[in-house]
Design an enzyme around this catalytic site. Structure first.
Site, PDB file in Angstrom:
ATOM      1  N   GLY A 249      27.854  -3.477 -37.234  1.00 29.52           N
ATOM      2  CA  GLY A 249      26.534  -4.025 -36.892  1.00 29.52           C
ATOM      3  C   GLY A 249      26.641  -5.329 -36.118  1.00 29.52           C
ATOM      4  O   GLY A 249      25.907  -6.280 -36.385  1.00 29.52           O
ATOM      5  N   ALA A 250      27.547  -5.362 -35.135  1.00 33.53           N
ATOM      6  CA  ALA A 250      27.736  -6.597 -34.354  1.00 33.53           C
ATOM      7  C   ALA A 250      26.819  -6.647 -33.143  1.00 33.53           C
ATOM      8  O   ALA A 250      26.972  -7.505 -32.284  1.00 33.53           O
ATOM      9  CB  ALA A 250      29.196  -6.720 -33.931  1.00 33.53           C
TER      10      ALA A 250
ATOM     11  N   SER B 118      23.620  -7.268 -33.172  1.00 37.25           N
ATOM     12  CA  SER B 118      22.534  -8.253 -33.267  1.00 37.25           C
ATOM     13  C   SER B 118      22.760  -9.187 -34.435  1.00 37.25           C
ATOM     14  O   SER B 118      23.720  -9.029 -35.198  1.00 37.25           O
ATOM     15  CB  SER B 118      21.161  -7.556 -33.413  1.00 37.25           C
ATOM     16  N   GLY B 119      21.882 -10.183 -34.556  1.00 42.12           N
ATOM     17  CA  GLY B 119      21.832 -11.047 -35.723  1.00 42.12           C
ATOM     18  C   GLY B 119      23.157 -11.677 -36.120  1.00 42.12           C
ATOM     19  O   GLY B 119      23.914 -12.171 -35.283  1.00 42.12           O
ATOM     20  N   LEU B 120      23.429 -11.619 -37.414  1.00 43.56           N
ATOM     21  CA  LEU B 120      24.622 -12.247 -37.985  1.00 43.56           C
ATOM     22  C   LEU B 120      25.917 -11.674 -37.414  1.00 43.56           C
ATOM     23  O   LEU B 120      26.857 -12.423 -37.111  1.00 43.56           O
ATOM     24  CB  LEU B 120      24.595 -12.072 -39.513  1.00 43.56           C
ATOM     25  N   GLY B 121      25.969 -10.351 -37.266  1.00 45.15           N
ATOM     26  CA  GLY B 121      27.196  -9.714 -36.768  1.00 45.15           C
ATOM     27  C   GLY B 121      27.540 -10.185 -35.365  1.00 45.15           C
ATOM     28  O   GLY B 121      28.692 -10.510 -35.063  1.00 45.15           O
TER      29      GLY B 121
ATOM     30  N   TYR C  59      16.868  -1.948 -50.760  1.00 46.14           N
ATOM     31  CA  TYR C  59      17.722  -2.885 -50.017  1.00 46.14           C
ATOM     32  C   TYR C  59      18.436  -3.843 -50.979  1.00 46.14           C
ATOM     33  O   TYR C  59      19.646  -4.050 -50.884  1.00 46.14           O
ATOM     34  CB  TYR C  59      16.870  -3.684 -49.017  1.00 46.14           C
TER      35      TYR C  59
HETATM   36  P1  NDP Z   1      20.047  -7.360 -38.063  1.00 50.64           P
HETATM   37  O1  NDP Z   1      19.014  -6.325 -38.276  1.00 50.64           O
HETATM   38  O2  NDP Z   1      19.884  -8.324 -36.942  1.00 50.64           O
HETATM   39  O3  NDP Z   1      21.467  -6.690 -37.911  1.00 50.64           O
HETATM   40  C1  NDP Z   1      21.817  -5.541 -38.610  1.00 50.64           C
HETATM   41  C2  NDP Z   1      22.856  -4.784 -37.836  1.00 50.64           C
HETATM   42  O4  NDP Z   1      23.174  -3.589 -38.552  1.00 50.64           O
HETATM   43  C3  NDP Z   1      22.387  -4.352 -36.446  1.00 50.64           C
HETATM   44  O5  NDP Z   1      23.451  -4.563 -35.557  1.00 50.64           O
HETATM   45  C4  NDP Z   1      22.111  -2.883 -36.626  1.00 50.64           C
HETATM   46  O6  NDP Z   1      22.312  -2.114 -35.463  1.00 50.64           O
HETATM   47  C5  NDP Z   1      23.179  -2.538 -37.645  1.00 50.64           C
HETATM   48  N1  NDP Z   1      22.934  -1.237 -38.282  1.00 50.64           N
HETATM   49  C6  NDP Z   1      21.840  -0.816 -38.947  1.00 50.64           C
HETATM   50  N2  NDP Z   1      21.984   0.460 -39.321  1.00 50.64           N
HETATM   51  C7  NDP Z   1      23.198   0.868 -38.890  1.00 50.64           C
HETATM   52  C8  NDP Z   1      23.914   2.083 -38.949  1.00 50.64           C
HETATM   53  N3  NDP Z   1      23.400   3.177 -39.512  1.00 50.64           N
HETATM   54  N4  NDP Z   1      25.145   2.134 -38.410  1.00 50.64           N
HETATM   55  C9  NDP Z   1      25.680   1.054 -37.804  1.00 50.64           C
HETATM   56  N5  NDP Z   1      25.045  -0.118 -37.700  1.00 50.64           N
HETATM   57  C10 NDP Z   1      23.814  -0.210 -38.230  1.00 50.64           C
HETATM   58  O7  NDP Z   1      20.133  -8.135 -39.456  1.00 50.64           O
HETATM   59  P2  NDP Z   1      21.021  -9.383 -39.972  1.00 50.64           P
HETATM   60  O8  NDP Z   1      21.920  -9.861 -38.918  1.00 50.64           O
HETATM   61  O9  NDP Z   1      20.098 -10.315 -40.617  1.00 50.64           O
HETATM   62  O10 NDP Z   1      21.861  -8.682 -41.126  1.00 50.64           O
HETATM   63  C11 NDP Z   1      23.266  -8.690 -41.169  1.00 50.64           C
HETATM   64  C12 NDP Z   1      23.731  -8.774 -42.612  1.00 50.64           C
HETATM   65  O11 NDP Z   1      23.312 -10.002 -43.182  1.00 50.64           O
HETATM   66  C13 NDP Z   1      23.197  -7.681 -43.521  1.00 50.64           C
HETATM   67  O12 NDP Z   1      24.237  -7.234 -44.366  1.00 50.64           O
HETATM   68  C14 NDP Z   1      22.131  -8.384 -44.345  1.00 50.64           C
HETATM   69  O13 NDP Z   1      21.964  -7.783 -45.599  1.00 50.64           O
HETATM   70  C15 NDP Z   1      22.755  -9.758 -44.460  1.00 50.64           C
HETATM   71  N6  NDP Z   1      21.848 -10.841 -44.799  1.00 50.64           N
HETATM   72  C16 NDP Z   1      20.858 -11.229 -43.954  1.00 50.64           C
HETATM   73  C17 NDP Z   1      20.029 -12.270 -44.305  1.00 50.64           C
HETATM   74  C18 NDP Z   1      18.923 -12.736 -43.424  1.00 50.64           C
HETATM   75  O14 NDP Z   1      18.221 -13.645 -43.835  1.00 50.64           O
HETATM   76  N7  NDP Z   1      18.729 -12.176 -42.250  1.00 50.64           N
HETATM   77  C19 NDP Z   1      20.219 -13.010 -45.565  1.00 50.64           C
HETATM   78  C20 NDP Z   1      21.316 -12.512 -46.348  1.00 50.64           C
HETATM   79  C21 NDP Z   1      22.087 -11.489 -45.972  1.00 50.64           C
HETATM   80  P3  NDP Z   1      21.204  -2.036 -34.281  1.00 50.64           P
HETATM   81  O15 NDP Z   1      21.403  -3.286 -33.474  1.00 50.64           O
HETATM   82  O16 NDP Z   1      21.613  -0.806 -33.552  1.00 50.64           O
HETATM   83  O17 NDP Z   1      19.868  -1.953 -34.922  1.00 50.64           O
END
Ligand code: NDP
Length: 314
Positions: free
Chosen positions: A9-10, A12-15, A189
């Site tokens: 999941g790199a 977007s977001g944290l990744g 979740y």
């Molecule tokens: P995002 O939604 O920005 O990122 C999630 C990523 O997961 C995206 O790259 C998405 O892909 C990918 N993803 C979702 N489903 C699948 C799948 N079936 N196969 C492969 N990749 C998939 O959210 P965050 O960056 O916020 O979340 C990242 C982590 O941080 C998660 O584990 C979340 O639980 C954790 N977290 C987040 C917090 C927050 O406040 N945001 C707080 C605490 C923990 P695509 O780009 O294609 O949608």
């Protein structure tokens, strides 16, 4: 040589922020394991990562077949695996009905837990083979699964119960929730995040001594701006970031959160295994306590055994 880190999941977001932070050090090659190839390529470009610092590889965690294919293609690339970061997640807080993975598991637990469970088990062999001095496997946790915190006490609370729903297949026929209860997307979740934290500890207990791999989890802070909240109602998405910034003061930018996770990947001072890392307000890391359920060794063992059956490892 450069280290190789696989991050799920790199795109977007944290990744993405973590991939960027690692690439910027010049010491890492990042394998971006993503379900949307084009999105991941664009994302890498948009944050200015240079071609030699990353490879995009296809991985859809909502399909166990895709997990196996990813492992095959990774092996064919003949890169050593030095660090695995299980980061991807879906969150469906407003869903009225469950949706399901390719194998028919409820989507949040199926993706966030079962997909990563299979991936981490298969890639453990590759981690073992690497000669990198500090090999690590990291599973991103969350405060929301931790009922010993304020945020973890906002209903619906995480609760895996006796795992009866998971044991009966998590497929909607008997139940789509781990505890066998009614479907609730927000709870699913949180439950999946408890599974992530339990899995990290069980991996530590079973494999740390034998392999020397560091197993860790973390709560990076509330990154209120990521795509995670994309399915939430518009008013929530408008008010959540300022609420976290000014009221709870738990807000952290994507860039800062990425730096935190990058520390867990490579900082020598965060090399201890079995730890759930958190950061205080002045951004220094500390070993945090998990809730009773998220540190229940018996539950971790049972979760491990039931999950092995569901993903076809037992
Ligand atoms: P995002 O939604 O920005 O990122 C999630 C990523 O997961 C995206 O790259 C998405 O892909 C990918 N993803 C979702 N489903 C699948 C799948 N079936 N196969 C492969 N990749 C998939 O959210 P965050 O960056 O916020 O979340 C990242 C982590 O941080 C998660 O584990 C979340 O639980 C954790 N977290 C987040 C917090 C927050 O406040 N945001 C707080 C605490 C923990 P695509 O780009 O294609 O949608």
């Amino acid at each position: 040589r450069k280290g190789t880190a696989v991050i799920t999941g790199a795109s977007s977001g944290l990744g993405l922020a973590t991939a960027k932070a690692l690439a910027d050090t010049g010491k890492w090659h990042v394998v971006m394991a993503c379900r949307n190839f084009l999105k991941a390529e664009k994302a890498a470009k948009s944050v200015g990562m240079s071609k030699e610092d990353y490879t995009v590889m296809h991985l859809d965690l909502a399909s166990l077949e895709s997990v196996k294919q990813f492992v095959d293609s990774f092996r064919r690339s003949e890169r050593a695996l030095d660090v695995l970061v299980c980061n991807a997640a879906v969150y469906q807080p407003t869903a009225k009905e469950p949706s399901f993975t390719a194998e028919g598991f409820e989507l949040s637990v199926g993706t966030n837990h079962l997909g990563h469970f299979l991936l981490s088990r298969l890639l453990l062999d590759d981690l073992k083979k690497s000669d990198y001095p500090s090999k690590r496997m990291i599973i991103v946790g969350s405060i929301t699964g931790n009922t010993n915190t304020l945020a973890g006490n906002v209903p619906p609370k995480a609760n895996l119960g006796d795992l009866r729903g998971l044991a009966s297949g998590l497929n909607g026929q008997n139940s789509s929730m781990i505890d066998g209860g009614e479907y609730d997307g927000a709870k699913a979740y949180k439950d999946s995040k408890v599974c992530n934290m339990l899995t990290m500890q069980e991996l530590h207990r079973r494999y740390h001594e034998e392999t020397g791999v560091t197993f860790a989890s973390l709560y990076p802070g509330c990154i209120a701006t990521t795509g995670l909240f994309r399915e939430h109602i518009p008013l929530f998405r408008l008010l959540f970031p300022p609420f976290q910034k000014y009221i709870t003061k738990g807000y952290v930018s994507e860039e800062e959160a990425g730096k935190r996770l990058a520390q867990v990947v490579s900082d020598p001072s965060l090399g201890k295994s079995g730890v759930y890392w958190s950061w205080n307000n002045n951004s220094s890391s500390f070993e945090n306590q998990l809730s009773k359920e998220a540190s229940d060794a018996e539950k971790a063992k049972k979760l491990w055994e039931v999950s092995e059956k569901l993903v076809g490892l037992a």
